[in-house]
Design a protein around this motif. Structure first.
Motif, mmCIF file in Angstrom:
data_model
loop_
_atom_site.group_PDB
_atom_site.id
_atom_site.type_symbol
_atom_site.label_atom_id
_atom_site.label_comp_id
_atom_site.label_asym_id
_atom_site.label_seq_id
_atom_site.Cartn_x
_atom_site.Cartn_y
_atom_site.Cartn_z
ATOM 1 N N UNK A 176 -56.402 45.653 9.480
ATOM 2 C CA UNK A 176 -56.025 47.064 9.523
ATOM 3 C C UNK A 176 -56.301 47.643 10.912
ATOM 4 N N UNK A 177 -56.059 46.836 11.936
ATOM 5 C CA UNK A 177 -56.373 47.285 13.291
ATOM 6 C C UNK A 177 -55.157 47.776 14.061
ATOM 7 N N UNK A 178 -53.976 47.738 13.460
ATOM 8 C CA UNK A 178 -52.794 48.218 14.166
ATOM 9 C C UNK A 178 -52.515 49.693 13.894
ATOM 10 N N UNK A 179 -53.097 50.240 12.853
ATOM 11 C CA UNK A 179 -52.883 51.643 12.514
ATOM 12 C C UNK A 179 -54.228 52.342 12.427
ATOM 13 N N UNK A 180 -54.342 53.491 13.071
ATOM 14 C CA UNK A 180 -55.576 54.257 13.034
ATOM 15 C C UNK A 180 -55.317 55.559 12.297
ATOM 16 N N UNK A 181 -56.057 55.770 11.230
ATOM 17 C CA UNK A 181 -55.907 56.992 10.451
ATOM 18 C C UNK A 181 -56.575 58.157 11.171
ATOM 19 N N UNK A 182 -56.014 59.322 10.965
ATOM 20 C CA UNK A 182 -56.551 60.547 11.533
ATOM 21 C C UNK A 182 -55.543 61.662 11.331
ATOM 22 N N UNK A 183 -55.858 62.854 11.811
ATOM 23 C CA UNK A 183 -54.918 63.972 11.671
ATOM 24 C C UNK A 183 -53.547 63.597 12.231
ATOM 25 N N UNK A 184 -52.522 63.817 11.444
ATOM 26 C CA UNK A 184 -51.170 63.548 11.889
ATOM 27 C C UNK A 184 -50.702 62.112 11.716
ATOM 28 N N UNK A 185 -51.505 61.252 11.072
ATOM 29 C CA UNK A 185 -51.094 59.847 10.919
ATOM 30 C C UNK A 185 -50.050 59.669 9.828
ATOM 31 N N UNK A 186 -49.849 60.699 8.997
ATOM 32 C CA UNK A 186 -48.832 60.622 7.961
ATOM 33 C C UNK A 186 -49.342 60.193 6.598
ATOM 34 N N UNK A 187 -50.621 59.866 6.494
ATOM 35 C CA UNK A 187 -51.195 59.476 5.207
ATOM 36 C C UNK A 187 -52.085 60.592 4.671
ATOM 37 N N UNK A 188 -52.119 60.705 3.353
ATOM 38 C CA UNK A 188 -52.904 61.743 2.699
ATOM 39 C C UNK A 188 -54.391 61.476 2.892
ATOM 40 N N UNK A 189 -55.118 62.466 3.389
ATOM 41 C CA UNK A 189 -56.569 62.371 3.555
ATOM 42 C C UNK A 189 -57.250 63.039 2.367
#
Length: 99
Positions: A11-24
Motif C-alpha cells: 500500500x505504498x503507491x497511494x497515500x491517504x489524506x485530505x482530498x485523496x478521494x476515499x472516505x475518512x
C-alpha cells in the motif's frame, strides 16, 4: 473491543489524506480510510488493516439504517457500514454491531 494489528502490505503507491478521494472515518485517536472494501490506518510509517478483533453489539441502537437514512455509507468487505454518532455500525442478524 480491540483492533487487530495487520499490516497492509503493498500500500505504498497511494497515500491517504485530505482530498485523496476515499472516505475518512474517525476511529478513536486516528482516521481510518475506506479503500477497496477495507479500512486502513496509518501506523508508524506503514498502513494497517483496521478491523475489529471481536463482536461488539451496539446496545440501544433503535435507528434502522438503509439507503435513504441520511448517514454516510462505507463499503466494507461483504457489507455496508454506516457512519453514525462517531461510530461505524454494521447490520448483523437482528442487531447492529459497533465497529
Amino acid at each position: 473491543m480491540t483492533t487487530l494489528h495487520l499490516e497492509h502490505t503493498g500500500h505504498d503507491t497511494h497515500h491517504h489524506g485530505p482530498g485523496c478521494g476515499h472516505c475518512a472515518v474517525r476511529h478513536g485517536d486516528h482516521l481510518d480510510y475506506a479503500h477497496d472494501g477495507h479500512l486502513h490506518r496509518e501506523h508508524e510509517g506503514h498502513w494497517d488493516e483496521c478491523e475489529p478483533a471481536g463482536h461488539a453489539v451496539h446496545e440501544g441502537h433503535e435507528h434502522v439504517h438503509h439507503d435513504e437514512c441520511g448517514h454516510a455509507q462505507v463499503r466494507h468487505g461483504d457489507h455496508v457500514d454506516y457512519l453514525h454518532d462517531g461510530h461505524r455500525h454494521a447490520e448483523h442478524g437482528d442487531h447492529w454491531d459497533d465497529h
